[in-house]
Structures are given as structure tokens and as C-alpha cells.
Write a protein that holds these residues in place. Structure first.
Motif, PDB file in Angstrom:
ATOM      1  N   ARG A 172      22.191  49.679  44.523  1.00  0.00           N
ATOM      2  CA  ARG A 172      23.034  50.718  45.135  1.00  0.00           C
ATOM      3  C   ARG A 172      23.340  50.358  46.587  1.00  0.00           C
ATOM      4  N   GLY A 173      24.327  51.025  47.146  1.00  0.00           N
ATOM      5  CA  GLY A 173      24.655  50.799  48.547  1.00  0.00           C
ATOM      6  C   GLY A 173      25.481  49.559  48.783  1.00  0.00           C
ATOM      7  N   ASN A 174      26.220  49.109  47.749  1.00  0.00           N
ATOM      8  CA  ASN A 174      27.044  47.912  47.911  1.00  0.00           C
ATOM      9  C   ASN A 174      28.434  48.253  48.418  1.00  0.00           C
ATOM     10  N   SER A 175      29.019  47.286  49.096  1.00  0.00           N
ATOM     11  CA  SER A 175      30.417  47.354  49.497  1.00  0.00           C
ATOM     12  C   SER A 175      31.182  46.351  48.642  1.00  0.00           C
ATOM     13  N   VAL A 176      32.243  46.812  47.967  1.00  0.00           N
ATOM     14  CA  VAL A 176      32.971  45.977  47.011  1.00  0.00           C
ATOM     15  C   VAL A 176      34.461  46.031  47.306  1.00  0.00           C
ATOM     16  N   ALA A 177      35.093  44.859  47.332  1.00  0.00           N
ATOM     17  CA  ALA A 177      36.548  44.773  47.479  1.00  0.00           C
ATOM     18  C   ALA A 177      37.090  43.856  46.402  1.00  0.00           C
ATOM     19  N   CYS A 178      38.182  44.262  45.784  1.00  0.00           N
ATOM     20  CA  CYS A 178      38.819  43.457  44.742  1.00  0.00           C
ATOM     21  C   CYS A 178      39.825  42.502  45.382  1.00  0.00           C
ATOM     22  N   LEU A 179      39.685  41.211  45.085  1.00  0.00           N
ATOM     23  CA  LEU A 179      40.592  40.189  45.626  1.00  0.00           C
ATOM     24  C   LEU A 179      41.545  39.761  44.527  1.00  0.00           C
ATOM     25  N   SER A 180      42.614  40.529  44.343  1.00  0.00           N
ATOM     26  CA  SER A 180      43.599  40.196  43.303  1.00  0.00           C
ATOM     27  C   SER A 180      44.663  39.241  43.829  1.00  0.00           C
ATOM     28  N   SER A 181      44.851  39.196  45.132  1.00  0.00           N
ATOM     29  CA  SER A 181      45.809  38.286  45.752  1.00  0.00           C
ATOM     30  C   SER A 181      45.158  36.923  45.967  1.00  0.00           C
ATOM     31  N   CYS A 359      26.616  38.003  52.025  1.00  0.00           N
ATOM     32  CA  CYS A 359      27.894  38.382  51.422  1.00  0.00           C
ATOM     33  C   CYS A 359      28.302  37.316  50.410  1.00  0.00           C
ATOM     34  N   ALA A 360      29.127  37.716  49.435  1.00  0.00           N
ATOM     35  CA  ALA A 360      29.433  36.799  48.339  1.00  0.00           C
ATOM     36  C   ALA A 360      30.808  37.088  47.765  1.00  0.00           C
ATOM     37  N   VAL A 361      31.357  36.044  47.137  1.00  0.00           N
ATOM     38  CA  VAL A 361      32.565  36.174  46.333  1.00  0.00           C
ATOM     39  C   VAL A 361      32.241  35.665  44.936  1.00  0.00           C
ATOM     40  N   VAL A 362      32.535  36.472  43.912  1.00  0.00           N
ATOM     41  CA  VAL A 362      32.375  36.059  42.520  1.00  0.00           C
ATOM     42  C   VAL A 362      33.645  36.435  41.768  1.00  0.00           C
ATOM     43  N   GLY A 363      33.900  35.730  40.683  1.00  0.00           N
ATOM     44  CA  GLY A 363      35.086  36.051  39.899  1.00  0.00           C
ATOM     45  C   GLY A 363      35.529  34.899  39.035  1.00  0.00           C
ATOM     46  N   GLY A 364      36.848  34.767  38.898  1.00  0.00           N
ATOM     47  CA  GLY A 364      37.388  33.799  37.952  1.00  0.00           C
ATOM     48  C   GLY A 364      37.957  32.545  38.567  1.00  0.00           C
ATOM     49  N   ARG A 365      38.164  32.506  39.886  1.00  0.00           N
ATOM     50  CA  ARG A 365      38.909  31.405  40.484  1.00  0.00           C
ATOM     51  C   ARG A 365      38.055  30.153  40.697  1.00  0.00           C
ATOM     52  N   VAL A 378      41.372  37.152  39.489  1.00  0.00           N
ATOM     53  CA  VAL A 378      40.751  38.227  40.258  1.00  0.00           C
ATOM     54  C   VAL A 378      39.324  37.840  40.631  1.00  0.00           C
ATOM     55  N   ASP A 379      38.941  38.171  41.871  1.00  0.00           N
ATOM     56  CA  ASP A 379      37.582  37.984  42.364  1.00  0.00           C
ATOM     57  C   ASP A 379      37.105  39.302  42.972  1.00  0.00           C
ATOM     58  N   LEU A 380      35.810  39.366  43.220  1.00  0.00           N
ATOM     59  CA  LEU A 380      35.229  40.476  43.962  1.00  0.00           C
ATOM     60  C   LEU A 380      34.553  39.952  45.217  1.00  0.00           C
ATOM     61  N   TYR A 381      34.745  40.652  46.333  1.00  0.00           N
ATOM     62  CA  TYR A 381      33.990  40.380  47.553  1.00  0.00           C
ATOM     63  C   TYR A 381      32.904  41.429  47.662  1.00  0.00           C
ATOM     64  N   LEU A 382      31.663  40.987  47.902  1.00  0.00           N
ATOM     65  CA  LEU A 382      30.522  41.886  47.844  1.00  0.00           C
ATOM     66  C   LEU A 382      29.647  41.760  49.082  1.00  0.00           C
ATOM     67  N   GLU A 383      29.180  42.891  49.556  1.00  0.00           N
ATOM     68  CA  GLU A 383      28.110  42.951  50.546  1.00  0.00           C
ATOM     69  C   GLU A 383      27.087  43.960  50.034  1.00  0.00           C
TER      70      GLU A 383
END
Length: 618
Positions: A172-181, A359-365, A378-383
């Protein structure tokens, strides 16, 4: 090609069924030969559900043909199944003679939730005190069944159960941003790498050193040059381009890793164009670089893994499988019983970047320009604390890749993911199939089983022969869930893989349509000579409450052969946003109807027939 594929497919089998004795037969062994006889094999029920509430009772009669022989053990081999072990049958009280031990034996086997479905063969082996043995098979089947008390998507009980299946905590307490661009996704990677102060951990399926004009390579080497610990983990078989045949991944096994080892020894060769910058030089210590090796220990089970037998059942004539010489069968040391060949072997398919353990980036790229320019991904940026789980996954995979390799250091285990700026609950799921770990597959299957309203799935292709994942998707649709899948068209698929991915998808669409799944294919761009908007995203929007993003395709390889990950994000606002974006993408897609599929089947009959034997490559 068809003849080659048939021969190759035949070698994928580990032989036909074990010889069985008639139930009422009592064979007489030749003089001087002893053997154990197993007869009257019974399994009840003959079909059981995989909802975790079922069990089978397996029983048989056993006796030794030698006068002085005594029954020593009776075991059923389930090592090729999700149970993963041999199970001993015990004497049934009152039905076994003493002291010979001849008589009736039995065991009750509880079946795990989400056990692979289909028809099973379980060899039973009996041994006596003289070393004599005998073998028979027990047959039963497992059907797909949704647990009656399964909680709905997004409920606390769902998250708790999903975490247990994933073998990963709900953070819990995560910050998530979707990187579709693509532009934003690249810039975020560059920013994290350039700003790192202690460590950069990178894992990718492919890596082109010229990405964005070499900017990303420069950022990596620049980080190492200023003293940052840089660890790079790559999949060996996908780093060396071999021209057009690259699409089938026909690489010399571990060629990249071998070249890297030579480079470390001072030979001026690089594992792939552009990667030379990662290797040590006279004034630069370089990057801690590891390539994944697919060589793994395999089970000693008598049969190939159940999932493989099921996938191949309709592809390989049993006569061809039985014709494999006994001396050849010991070469089947790859995933589930496949030959240990590069195009079939285990692989690392994940993509992740972790900076300073925070911090991390995970996804398909993957790390090639096309993923950040014209491809749809699409990727996700996570903290936050979820980064600790991503870091643990990287460290685990790196340890497997570096095992036994000299000159590769163990990365520092920075676990500094504290509470993020947001309050998003998240489960990061990671699977290593060579360890028998299929958590990513099971997590997605469980989530699909919990869906009540919608399951909107994006995958670059649909390599879905008979398998657990296919069962979960079709079951959801039959239960009334609005299941829609977005995948590539023929034109967009020509961006890669000779469009075989599209032909494979066509082969598996009919059963999906029959179940009520709606399938859409991406329309090509207006200029057929220009790069096409290839769909590479692996995204699953579930009931508008949970979003899963990662490296997992709707395919056999993602399910059973390659390491994968999915981040399940419990954020209704983000899930609804990605659901709405998915529906907008369907406006630029064409729905597959039974009539259209039939017409395509006639048009591409030869290519589809050839593609029938390529499921395990995609």
C-alpha cells in the motif's frame, strides 16, 4: 516447411502412453523373470474441478509374480503436474494380504486450486523386495470451475487471495503513473538513469544500443562512469540479430553470452551491435552485465509436463511420437519436456528499470526505438513499497542468470522503496518457470475467474491452444462477462515475425468467438509503406476496478516457458481511465466476426496450417 514442422513437433513429445495391461489380465513372466503386476486401476471421480474443493481417489490392485517377493512401495507419479511430486498409495485395511503385501492400495489426492485442466495420465509404479517393478497408468481429467465463494474484483478478500496465489504481498502507499506515450516512457527512463546516485538495475528482452540515437546507452555508461552501480540483465537468445530469420528466434544458443565472456577475456568482440559500450575497457570498469542461460535441471517424471502434452495433443500423431528412438528421449531437457533448443528454451521476457531501489518502470517496452515511436505499448512508473518487490524480482532473475559465471558480481540488494506520494495498493507478480513458478499465469487466471462485468485484454498475439489461460478466458465469456480482446491485424503484424503471430492468432480465434469473446484487430495506418501501429501492450482492465500491466502475453510461452511479470493496480480511477482508453482504441479496430474469420481462413489456409506448429515460439 510443413514436413519439417511435423518432424520437429514429433520430437517435442516425450513418447506415447506407457504400455498398459488389460484390467483382467494376469501375465505370466518368462522363466527366471519377476515383475510386479498392477491391475484394476480406478480413479474417482473421473473428472474433478480445479476450484480447490475437489479431490480424486486413486486405487489399484498390486501383486508380485515372484513367490518370495513382497510389495515394498506403490507410488503414483504426479511430477509432470501442478502437484509436482510422487504420491504413495497405502494398503486398504482388510484388502491386503500379509506378509506378501499383495492386494488393494489407495490414496486420496486433494487437487490444488487453478490446477491445469484437461485429461491426465498418472503412471503408477510398484516395487517389491526383490527389486522387481511394474507400471500402469491412471487416467482422469480436470475441468475448469470458478470457486463458488470467489470474491469480486477489487474486494479486500480478492486482494488477499490474489496475493497468496502470486506469492507476493499486497503493498500500500504506492504512487503509480501510466506511461502510454512512447516519448514519455523513454524520457522517464532517461531521467531515472541520469539522476541515479547509487544503483541502476535494468532487465530487457531486447536491447538496441542505438536507442534514441544512443542516448539511453550514453545514460547507462554515464551512470557507471560517475560511480553508480549499473547491473544489466539481458536474454541471451534475443540479443544477436540474424536478419529476417530473427523473427523465429533461431539463434545459436548462448552465443551472446559466449561472446561476452570472450570480450571480458580481452577479445575484441561484442555480444551485439552497440553493446560493446557496456563491456569493461582500459579506463572504464563497465557495467555488471549478465545474460540469461536457458540450461536448467529438468524433472525426472516419466511423462512430459501436463501443459505440454495438452498443447501438443492435436499437433502430433501418436504414431510419430512413439517412433522416437529410446536413445533420443534423454535429449528432452527443455521447458516441460521440450528439446533444449534456443527457439524453444526458457527465456527472460520481463522489462524493468529500477533506480536507487526507490523507483521503477515496468511494462511491455523493450529497448528499441520502435517501442517508443510508432508502436502501441504501455508501462507503469512506480514509487513506494511495490518497488521493493520489483527489486527482489530483478535480484532473483539476475542470480539465476549469473549462477556459475565468473566475473559477474551480485547486485547490491537495495530495498529502499518507502511510502510513495499516493495511496495505491498494488501486487507485483513475478514468475520463473524453470523453478516451477507460474505465479503470473495463475494470478491472471484467478483475476479472470473473479470478473463479474468486463475483461478488456490487450495482447500482441493470441497463441492460445488448449491450456488453462484459454479455459479461463472462455469460461469468463460463458459466464456473461463482457470479454473483449484487442490484438494485431495482418498489416500491423508485418512489422515483425513474418506476420506468423497473426496467423497463430487466427488459428485460435474460433473457439474464443464460440464462447462469446469479442475480438478486435488494429487497423493499419493510411500509408502501407510507412511503419505500422503495432500493438505490443500487455494490459488487462478488469471490471473497471483493477488494472494489470506488465510483460505477459496471451500465449503459451508467457504462461509456461518465459519469465514474466504483471503489476495488479487497485486504483479504480486508473482502471476506469484505461478501460475508457481501450474502448477508444476499438474505434480504430475491426471486429472479427465468424464470417470474416471463415473468409480469412480460406485466404490464408497454407500460412495458418504452417503456423499451427509455431505456438510454442510465441
Amino acid at each position: 516447411m510443413k514436413i519439417y514442422a511435423l518432424i520437429a513437433a514429433a520430437f517435442l513429445f516425450c513418447g506415447g502412453p506407457l504400455p498398459a495391461l488389460a484390467a483382467d489380465a494376469k501375465p505370466v513372466p518368462p522363466a527366471g523373470e519377476c515383475r510386479m503386476v498392477i491391475k484394476d486401476v480406478s480413479v474417482t471421480p473421473e473428472q474433478a474441478p480445479n476450484n480447490g474443493l475437489g479431490a480424486i481417489t486413486l486405487s489399484c490392485s498390486v501383486f508380485s509374480t515372484a513367490d518370495s517377493g513382497r510389495v515394498r512401495s506403490v507410488k503414483a507419479d504426479f511430477r509432470h503436474t501442478d502437484l509436482g511430486r510422487e504420491i504413495e498409495l497405502k494398503p486398504i485395511p482388510g484388502q491386503v494380504l500379509s506378509p506378501s503385501g499383495d492386494g488393494r492400495y489407495q490414496v486420496i489426492v486433494p487437487l490444488p486450486e487453478l490446477m491445469d485442466t484437461g485429461a491426465y495420465r498418472a503412471p503408477i509404479t510398484a516395487l517389491d523386495s526383490l527389486g522387481c517393478s511394474g507400471t500402469r497408468e491412471a487416467c482422469f481429467s480436470i475441468s475448469f470451475a470458478v470457486r463458488p465463494d470467489i470474491p469480486e474484483i477489487g474486494a479486500p478478500a480478492f486482494a488477499e487471495r490474489l496475493a497468496a496465489i502470486a506469492a507476493s504481498p499486497l503493498t500500500r502507499g504506492n504512487s503509480v503513473a501510466c506511461l502510454s506515450s512512447g516519448k514519455e516512457a523513454l524520457e522517464r527512463r532517461l531521467l531515472l538513469t541520469r539522476n541515479a546516485r547509487r544503483q541502476v538495475n535494468l532487465e530487457s528482452y531486447t536491447f538496441d544500443g542505438s536507442l534514441a540515437g544512443g542516448a539511453f546507452m550514453e545514460a547507462l555508461t554515464g551512470a557507471a562512469a560517475r560511480g553508480v552501480e549499473v547491473n544489466v540483465l539481458l536474454n541471451a537468445d534475443t540479443q544477436v540479430s540474424t536478419g529476417p530469420i530473427d523473427s523465429l528466434r533461431l539463434y545459436a544458443n548462448e552465443l551472446a553470452a559466449d561472446l561476452t565472456r570472450k570480450a571480458r577475456a580481452g577479445i575484441e568482440k561484442s555480444p551485439a551491435p552497440g553493446l560493446a559500450a557496456l563491456l569493461p575497457g582500459p579506463e572504464f570498469r563497465g557495467v555488471n552485465l549478465a545474460f540469461f542461460s536457458s540450461a536448467r535441471e529438468v524433472s525426472q517424471a516419466l511423462l512430459a509436463d501436463h501443459w505440454l502434452s495438452r498443447v501438443l495433443m492435436e499437433k502430433v500423431p501418436l504414431a510419430a511420437a512413439k517412433a522416437i528412438p529410446e536413445g533420443m528421449r534423454d535429449r528432452f531437457t527443455g521447458p516441460g519436456g521440450l528439446p533444449a533448443l534456443p527457439l524453444l528454451s526458457h527465456g527472460l521476457h520481463e522489462k524493468m528499470l529500477i533506480a536507487d531501489g526507490k523507483c521503477a518502470v515496468v511494462g511491455g517496452r523493450n529497448l528499441e526505438d520502435r517501442y517508443f515511436t510508432h508502436w502501441n505499448d504501455v508501462d507503469l512508473y512506480l514509487e513506494g513499497p511495490a518497488v521493493n518487490e520489483i527489486q527482489k524480482a530483478f535480484l532473483s532473475s539476475f542470480a539465476d542468470a549469473a549462477e556459475g559465471e565468473k566475473g559477474i558480481a551480485a547486485p547490491t540488494g537495495l530495498l529502499l522503496g518507502g511510502r510513495g506520494k499516493g495511496g495505491v495498493p498494488l501486487i507485483f507478480v513475478h514468475s520463473l518457470p524453470w523453478r516451477g513458478d507460474r505465479n503470473t499465469l495463475l494470478s491472471l487466471v484467478y483475476a479472470l475467474s473473479a470478473c463479474r462485468k468486463q475483461a478488456y485484454l490487450s495482447s500482441q498475439f493470441l497463441a492460445l491452444p488448449d491450456c488453462l489461460l484459454s479455459d479461463a478466458i472462455t469460461d469468463a465469456a460463458r459466464r456473461g462477462v463482457d470479454v473483449r480482446i484487442l490484438t494485431n491485424s495482418l498489416e500491423t503484424s508485418r512489422e515483425t515475425s513474418f506476420a506468423f503471430g497473426y496467423m497463430i492468432s487466427l488459428n485460435h480465434m474460433q473457439k474464443l468467438l464460440d464462447a462469446g469473446v469479442r475480438i478486435f484487430t488494429v487497423k493499419p495506418g493510411p500509408d502501407e509503406n510507412a511503419p505500422q501501429p503495432y500493438l505490443h501492450a500487455k494490459q488487462f482492465a478488469l471490471d473497471g476496478r483493477v488494472l494489470a500491466v506488465g510483460s505477459f502475453n496471451l500465449s503459451v510461452r508467457s504462461s509456461y516457458i518465459e519469465s514474466e511479470n504483471l503489476a495488479f493496480v487497485f486504483d479504480e480511477e486508473l482502471a476506469e481511465k484505461r478501460r475508457d482508453d481501450f474502448l477508444k482504441e476499438l474505434e480504430n479496430a475491426e471486429e472479427m466476426t465468424p464470417a470474416r474469420l471463415a473468409a480469412l481462413g480460406k485466404e490464408h489456409r497454407a500460412a495458418m496450417e504452417m503456423a499451427r506448429y509455431l505456438d510454442l515460439l510465441f
